[in-house]
Motif scaffolding. Structure first.
Motif, PDB file in Angstrom:
ATOM      1  N   TYR A   1       0.798  -1.237   0.000  1.00 18.25           N
ATOM      2  CA  TYR A   1       0.000   0.000   0.000  1.00 18.25           C
ATOM      3  C   TYR A   1       0.828   1.284   0.000  1.00 18.25           C
ATOM      4  CZ  TYR A   1       0.346   1.378   4.998  1.00 18.25           C
ATOM      5  OH  TYR A   1       0.764   1.819   6.224  1.00 18.25           O
ATOM      6  N   LYS A   2       2.140   1.173   0.300  1.00 20.53           N
ATOM      7  CA  LYS A   2       3.008   2.359   0.232  1.00 20.53           C
ATOM      8  C   LYS A   2       3.932   2.338  -0.978  1.00 20.53           C
ATOM      9  CE  LYS A   2       2.982   3.609   5.135  1.00 20.53           C
ATOM     10  NZ  LYS A   2       3.790   3.868   6.347  1.00 20.53           N
ATOM     11  N   ASP A   3       3.618   1.482  -1.933  1.00 19.28           N
ATOM     12  CA  ASP A   3       4.438   1.382  -3.150  1.00 19.28           C
ATOM     13  C   ASP A   3       4.327   2.680  -3.950  1.00 19.28           C
ATOM     14  OD1 ASP A   3       5.627   0.823  -5.576  1.00 19.28           O
ATOM     15  OD2 ASP A   3       4.792  -1.191  -5.717  1.00 19.28           O
ATOM     16  N   PRO A   4       5.438   3.436  -4.096  1.00 15.67           N
ATOM     17  CA  PRO A   4       5.383   4.722  -4.801  1.00 15.67           C
ATOM     18  C   PRO A   4       5.146   4.589  -6.302  1.00 15.67           C
ATOM     19  CG  PRO A   4       7.644   4.146  -4.300  1.00 15.67           C
ATOM     20  CD  PRO A   4       6.794   3.110  -3.631  1.00 15.67           C
ATOM     21  N   ASN A   5       5.307   3.373  -6.808  1.00 15.76           N
ATOM     22  CA  ASN A   5       5.139   3.161  -8.246  1.00 15.76           C
ATOM     23  C   ASN A   5       3.701   2.839  -8.645  1.00 15.76           C
ATOM     24  OD1 ASN A   5       7.972   3.454  -8.773  1.00 15.76           O
ATOM     25  ND2 ASN A   5       8.264   1.376  -7.976  1.00 15.76           N
ATOM     26  N   LYS A   6       2.808   2.748  -7.640  1.00 10.70           N
ATOM     27  CA  LYS A   6       1.410   2.439  -7.936  1.00 10.70           C
ATOM     28  C   LYS A   6       0.487   3.513  -7.376  1.00 10.70           C
ATOM     29  CE  LYS A   6       1.794  -2.606  -8.193  1.00 10.70           C
ATOM     30  NZ  LYS A   6       1.362  -2.679  -9.602  1.00 10.70           N
ATOM     31  N   THR A   7      -0.579   3.805  -8.090  1.00 11.03           N
ATOM     32  CA  THR A   7      -1.558   4.772  -7.609  1.00 11.03           C
ATOM     33  C   THR A   7      -2.491   4.070  -6.611  1.00 11.03           C
ATOM     34  OG1 THR A   7      -3.207   4.244  -9.313  1.00 11.03           O
ATOM     35  CG2 THR A   7      -1.548   5.922  -9.854  1.00 11.03           C
ATOM     36  N   PRO A   8      -3.114   4.833  -5.721  1.00  8.44           N
ATOM     37  CA  PRO A   8      -4.072   4.210  -4.798  1.00  8.44           C
ATOM     38  C   PRO A   8      -5.155   3.415  -5.526  1.00  8.44           C
ATOM     39  CG  PRO A   8      -3.578   6.436  -4.089  1.00  8.44           C
ATOM     40  CD  PRO A   8      -2.932   6.261  -5.430  1.00  8.44           C
ATOM     41  N   GLU A   9      -5.597   3.933  -6.679  1.00  5.75           N
ATOM     42  CA  GLU A   9      -6.640   3.237  -7.424  1.00  5.75           C
ATOM     43  C   GLU A   9      -6.171   1.866  -7.898  1.00  5.75           C
ATOM     44  OE1 GLU A   9      -9.835   4.017 -11.037  1.00  5.75           O
ATOM     45  OE2 GLU A   9      -8.088   5.315 -10.836  1.00  5.75           O
ATOM     46  N   GLU A  10      -4.935   1.803  -8.398  1.00  3.89           N
ATOM     47  CA  GLU A  10      -4.386   0.512  -8.838  1.00  3.89           C
ATOM     48  C   GLU A  10      -4.337  -0.473  -7.677  1.00  3.89           C
ATOM     49  OE1 GLU A  10      -1.321   1.576 -12.462  1.00  3.89           O
ATOM     50  OE2 GLU A  10      -0.691   2.030 -10.406  1.00  3.89           O
ATOM     51  N   LEU A  11      -3.998   0.042  -6.509  1.00  8.43           N
ATOM     52  CA  LEU A  11      -3.870  -0.822  -5.345  1.00  8.43           C
ATOM     53  C   LEU A  11      -5.227  -1.330  -4.849  1.00  8.43           C
ATOM     54  CD1 LEU A  11      -1.141   1.193  -3.400  1.00  8.43           C
ATOM     55  CD2 LEU A  11      -0.874  -1.083  -4.399  1.00  8.43           C
ATOM     56  N   TYR A  12      -6.190  -0.401  -4.657  1.00  5.91           N
ATOM     57  CA  TYR A  12      -7.447  -0.870  -4.076  1.00  5.91           C
ATOM     58  C   TYR A  12      -8.271  -1.700  -5.049  1.00  5.91           C
ATOM     59  CZ  TYR A  12     -10.042   3.340  -5.848  1.00  5.91           C
ATOM     60  OH  TYR A  12     -10.614   4.319  -6.603  1.00  5.91           O
ATOM     61  N   VAL A  13      -8.138  -1.408  -6.351  1.00  6.36           N
ATOM     62  CA  VAL A  13      -8.835  -2.239  -7.342  1.00  6.36           C
ATOM     63  C   VAL A  13      -8.206  -3.629  -7.374  1.00  6.36           C
ATOM     64  CG1 VAL A  13      -9.267  -2.569  -9.804  1.00  6.36           C
ATOM     65  CG2 VAL A  13      -9.617  -0.327  -8.776  1.00  6.36           C
ATOM     66  N   GLY A  14      -6.867  -3.670  -7.339  1.00  6.15           N
ATOM     67  CA  GLY A  14      -6.164  -4.944  -7.349  1.00  6.15           C
ATOM     68  C   GLY A  14      -6.465  -5.795  -6.134  1.00  6.15           C
ATOM     69  N   LEU A  15      -6.736  -5.154  -5.000  1.00  2.65           N
ATOM     70  CA  LEU A  15      -7.038  -5.876  -3.765  1.00  2.65           C
ATOM     71  C   LEU A  15      -8.532  -6.191  -3.617  1.00  2.65           C
ATOM     72  CD1 LEU A  15      -4.767  -3.809  -1.354  1.00  2.65           C
ATOM     73  CD2 LEU A  15      -4.450  -6.219  -1.946  1.00  2.65           C
ATOM     74  N   GLY A  16      -9.320  -5.705  -4.570  1.00  4.80           N
ATOM     75  CA  GLY A  16     -10.764  -5.953  -4.499  1.00  4.80           C
ATOM     76  C   GLY A  16     -11.445  -5.130  -3.430  1.00  4.80           C
ATOM     77  N   LEU A  17     -10.925  -3.914  -3.161  1.00  2.00           N
ATOM     78  CA  LEU A  17     -11.480  -3.039  -2.129  1.00  2.00           C
ATOM     79  C   LEU A  17     -12.083  -1.796  -2.757  1.00  2.00           C
ATOM     80  CD1 LEU A  17      -8.452  -3.098   0.351  1.00  2.00           C
ATOM     81  CD2 LEU A  17     -10.492  -4.546   0.446  1.00  2.00           C
ATOM     82  N   THR A  18     -12.953  -1.138  -2.012  1.00  2.00           N
ATOM     83  CA  THR A  18     -13.427   0.174  -2.441  1.00  2.00           C
ATOM     84  C   THR A  18     -12.385   1.210  -2.001  1.00  2.00           C
ATOM     85  OG1 THR A  18     -14.597   0.626  -0.366  1.00  2.00           O
ATOM     86  CG2 THR A  18     -15.822  -0.534  -2.098  1.00  2.00           C
ATOM     87  N   ARG A  19     -12.484   2.402  -2.547  1.00  2.00           N
ATOM     88  CA  ARG A  19     -11.545   3.464  -2.177  1.00  2.00           C
ATOM     89  C   ARG A  19     -11.619   3.760  -0.668  1.00  2.00           C
ATOM     90  NH1 ARG A  19      -9.036   7.551  -5.071  1.00  2.00           N
ATOM     91  NH2 ARG A  19      -8.517   9.418  -3.876  1.00  2.00           N
ATOM     92  N   ALA A  20     -12.871   3.853  -0.147  1.00  5.38           N
ATOM     93  CA  ALA A  20     -13.053   4.173   1.274  1.00  5.38           C
ATOM     94  C   ALA A  20     -12.461   3.088   2.159  1.00  5.38           C
ATOM     95  CB  ALA A  20     -14.542   4.348   1.572  1.00  5.38           C
TER      96      ALA A  20
END
Length: 202
Positions: A158-177
């Protein structure tokens, strides 16, 4: 000002009978609605209520035209009466400006209070029973196994500087909130603390 309110439940039904009776009763303005009584949002009714002033008179064909349920009708009539609005039902003989009408209003208020007390008693009884069985009201404290798994997976990325928050939460199957809620949990707790917060199965 004498104001009328007419409602039928479907667009196929006709308002003419109600409107004619309201006009004969001296209504200077009539709000009309073709909508189910069970519908929560009724624009014409809401608009009418918003413009009432002390001393106004509301006339309806029958009180059931006003509410979604008996409880809603009681609450609305009591609220309007407290603002100085008289309510008249043409076919059920209700007139809150008369002694009989005020008696009817007091009975309605008593019924509303009785229902509130019943709800309180049922809630207390339910909580007492839950406590007796070892369960407390509210959500269980801690995390489900699936939540813990996602938190631990998220820790590594979740702190990977090379990925956007959207890429992370979509990849994890989570909502933004949920992603940001999980991030706050991760910032406050170690992996072991999170594992220790697992909800114990009974």
């Amino acid at each position: 000002m004498v104001i009328g309110y007419a409602r039928v439940s479907t667009r196929d039904q006709n308002l003419d009978l109600q409107i004619s009776a309201l006009e004969k009763a001296g209504c200077e303005k009539i709000y009309q609605e073709k909508i189910s009584g069970a519908t929560k949002n009724r624009p014409e009714l809401d608009s009418m209520i918003a413009q009432f002033r002390q001393g106004d008179v509301l006339v309806v064909w029958k009180l059931d035209r006003l509410g979604r349920s008996l409880k809603h009708i009681i609450e609305l009539v009591i609220d309007l009466n407290s603002k100085g609005v008289t309510i008249k039902g043409l076919t059920d003989g209700v007139d809150t400006s008369t002694p009989n009408g005020r008696l009817f209003l007091n009975i309605m208020a008593s019924l509303a209070e009785y229902e509130r007390e019943l709800i309180k008693e049922r809630t207390k009884a339910g909580l007492s029973e839950a406590r007796a069985r070892g369960r407390l009201g509210g959500r269980p404290k801690g995390f489900k196994e699936d939540t813990i798994r996602k938190l631990l997976i998220m820790r590594s990325v979740y702190k990977d500087p090379n990925k956007t928050p959207e890429e992370l939460y979509v990849g994890l199957g989570l909502t933004r909130a949920t992603f940001y809620r999980y991030a706050k949990i991760l910032d406050k707790h170690t992996d072991q603390e999170i594992r220790d917060m697992a909800i114990k199965k009974k």
